[in-house]
Design an enzyme around this catalytic site. Structure first.
Site, mmCIF file in Angstrom:
data_model
loop_
_atom_site.group_PDB
_atom_site.id
_atom_site.type_symbol
_atom_site.label_atom_id
_atom_site.label_comp_id
_atom_site.label_asym_id
_atom_site.label_seq_id
_atom_site.Cartn_x
_atom_site.Cartn_y
_atom_site.Cartn_z
ATOM 1 N N ASN A 54 0.838 -1.201 0.000
ATOM 2 C CA ASN A 54 0.000 0.000 0.000
ATOM 3 C C ASN A 54 0.873 1.252 0.000
ATOM 4 O O ASN A 54 2.021 1.236 0.450
ATOM 5 C CB ASN A 54 -0.919 0.009 1.226
ATOM 6 C CG ASN A 54 -1.830 -1.209 1.258
ATOM 7 O OD1 ASN A 54 -2.028 -1.859 0.213
ATOM 8 N ND2 ASN A 54 -2.335 -1.566 2.423
ATOM 9 N N HIS A 101 5.860 -0.428 -2.810
ATOM 10 C CA HIS A 101 5.366 0.287 -3.991
ATOM 11 C C HIS A 101 5.437 1.790 -3.816
ATOM 12 O O HIS A 101 4.730 2.542 -4.486
ATOM 13 C CB HIS A 101 3.923 -0.157 -4.315
ATOM 14 C CG HIS A 101 3.868 -1.599 -4.745
ATOM 15 N ND1 HIS A 101 2.715 -2.333 -4.754
ATOM 16 C CD2 HIS A 101 4.836 -2.450 -5.150
ATOM 17 C CE1 HIS A 101 2.970 -3.557 -5.172
ATOM 18 N NE2 HIS A 101 4.252 -3.664 -5.414
ATOM 19 N N CYS A 146 8.676 15.989 -9.345
ATOM 20 C CA CYS A 146 8.799 16.504 -10.710
ATOM 21 C C CYS A 146 9.705 15.579 -11.535
ATOM 22 O O CYS A 146 10.802 15.227 -11.070
ATOM 23 C CB CYS A 146 9.415 17.906 -10.666
ATOM 24 S SG CYS A 146 9.832 18.534 -12.315
ATOM 25 N N CYS A 192 4.992 21.168 -12.336
ATOM 26 C CA CYS A 192 5.946 21.538 -11.287
ATOM 27 C C CYS A 192 6.019 23.064 -11.157
ATOM 28 O O CYS A 192 6.178 23.780 -12.141
ATOM 29 C CB CYS A 192 7.325 20.997 -11.653
ATOM 30 S SG CYS A 192 8.622 21.486 -10.509
ATOM 31 N N GLY A 235 -4.903 -9.040 3.682
ATOM 32 C CA GLY A 235 -5.558 -8.162 2.716
ATOM 33 C C GLY A 235 -4.860 -8.023 1.383
ATOM 34 O O GLY A 235 -4.849 -6.949 0.789
ATOM 35 N N SER A 284 -4.390 -9.955 -2.536
ATOM 36 C CA SER A 284 -4.815 -11.037 -3.447
ATOM 37 C C SER A 284 -3.608 -11.881 -3.846
ATOM 38 O O SER A 284 -3.746 -12.938 -4.441
ATOM 39 C CB SER A 284 -5.454 -10.429 -4.710
ATOM 40 O OG SER A 284 -4.499 -9.584 -5.354
ATOM 41 N N ASN A 331 -7.606 -12.856 4.825
ATOM 42 C CA ASN A 331 -8.089 -12.190 3.623
ATOM 43 C C ASN A 331 -9.588 -12.396 3.475
ATOM 44 O O ASN A 331 -10.129 -13.384 3.965
ATOM 45 C CB ASN A 331 -7.353 -12.724 2.377
ATOM 46 C CG ASN A 331 -7.415 -11.740 1.226
ATOM 47 O OD1 ASN A 331 -7.040 -10.564 1.366
ATOM 48 N ND2 ASN A 331 -7.939 -12.192 0.083
ATOM 49 N N ALA A 332 -10.257 -11.441 2.809
ATOM 50 C CA ALA A 332 -11.722 -11.561 2.692
ATOM 51 C C ALA A 332 -12.105 -12.719 1.781
ATOM 52 O O ALA A 332 -13.210 -13.258 1.884
ATOM 53 C CB ALA A 332 -12.299 -10.252 2.155
ATOM 54 N N GLU A 333 -11.189 -13.091 0.872
ATOM 55 C CA GLU A 333 -11.530 -14.221 -0.027
ATOM 56 C C GLU A 333 -10.291 -15.081 -0.244
ATOM 57 O O GLU A 333 -9.187 -14.689 0.141
ATOM 58 C CB GLU A 333 -12.056 -13.661 -1.370
ATOM 59 C CG GLU A 333 -11.082 -12.756 -2.087
ATOM 60 C CD GLU A 333 -11.756 -11.985 -3.249
ATOM 61 O OE1 GLU A 333 -12.959 -12.114 -3.477
ATOM 62 O OE2 GLU A 333 -11.028 -11.220 -3.911
#
Ligand code: APR
Ligand code: ZN
Length: 248
Positions: free
Chosen positions: A100, A117, A125, A149, A190, A192, A216-218
């Site tokens: 995240n 990430h 800039c 910028c 959380g 995939s 995880n939800a799935e």
């Protein structure tokens, strides 16, 4: 019950490591990318979030960023983020590796946060490298699209996040893999777990002998490698886990 089993594993963890994905911020109001209502069900990620498409059509990227901006900038840590910070404070986790870019782990008090990430809280800039706060840029997107910028008079601004087709920050990747290889328990929340190289982090931990816990939800492709799998909402499961551990 699986949550008890997860707390037993974490209770004896000395080098426990968490890795999170967009699902841990869903309950803070930030839409995920995949799964129900995910961003990529409305936009083509390569068209919108790749470096090539950014350079080809920066306004296209910034229009989506303008849409997502208010929810991300207004987001506050939810009980899932707070529980992870508490587990680190209690010595059950050495830190959090996150995919995240919302900065909510830091806001929740997590001290060791490895951002694979990058961070969406700043923009840079592409010419002179000057950085600005993303919140300040959001304020002018209605009159300046794409934002330019102010320091060098007009080059493109890009959030300091990793877009598809861009290299990941080497120091963060190295730190994440070092922590994963030393982990005795790997808690993935959380995500995939379909994006590489981030998904390699839990793989490295399991290869090095760590017990894997997936929240995880799935279902995820890593469920079959996990010692414990909990399908649920991180904002409910993680506080239960932290409560069991503090009662232990
Ligand atoms: N609690 C737990 N899990 C949840 C919750 C919740 N409240 N809400 C959603 N989820 C799950 C979804 O079921 C999904 O499996 O979180 C997962 C989020 O997956 P993605 O949206 O794919 O997010 P992530 O795994 O972080 O994506 C990795 O892909 O697009 C790129 O750079 C982007 O960092 C991102 C990367
Ligand atoms: Zn500049």
């Amino acid at each position: 019950m699986t949550i008890e089993r997860a707390s037993e594993l974490l209770a004896s963890a000395r080098t426990g490591l968490a890795m999170t994905g967009a699902g841990v911020s869903a309950e803070s109001g930030i839409p995920t990318f995949r799964g129900e209502g995910g961003l990529w069900s409305r936009y083509d990620p390569v068209k919108v979030a790749s470096i090539d498409s950014f350079l080809e059509d920066p306004a296209g990227y910034w229009r989506v960023a303008r849409e997502r901006g208010p929810a991300v900038l207004a987001a506050r840590p939810n009980p899932g983020h707070i529980a992870l910070a508490a587990l680190e404070k209690a010595g059950r986790l050495v830190g959090v590796v996150t995919q995240n870019t919302d900065g909510l782990h830091q806001d929740a008090g997590s001290r060791r946060v490895v951002e694979l990430h990058g961070s969406g809280r700043a923009v840079q800039c592409l010419d002179c490298g000057t950085r600005e706060r993303r919140s300040e840029v959001q304020a002018r997107l209605d009159v300046e699209m794409p934002p330019r910028c102010r320091a060098c008079g007009g080059a493109l601004l890009k959030p300091t996040v990793v877009l598809f087709g861009e290299p990941m920050p080497i120091p963060a990747v190295e730190e994440a893999f070092t922590l994963a290889k030393a982990a005795d328990v790997m808690l993935v929340v959380g995500s995939s777990l379909v994006v590489y190289p981030a998904a390699q982090v839990p793989l490295k931990a399991v290869e090095a002998g760590a017990a894997l816990i997936v929240v995880n939800a799935e279902p995820t492709p890593f469920d079959r490698l996990a010692t414990v799998v909990i399908h649920g909402r991180s904002g409910e499961v993680l506080p239960q886990l932290a409560a069991l551990l503090s009662a232990a």
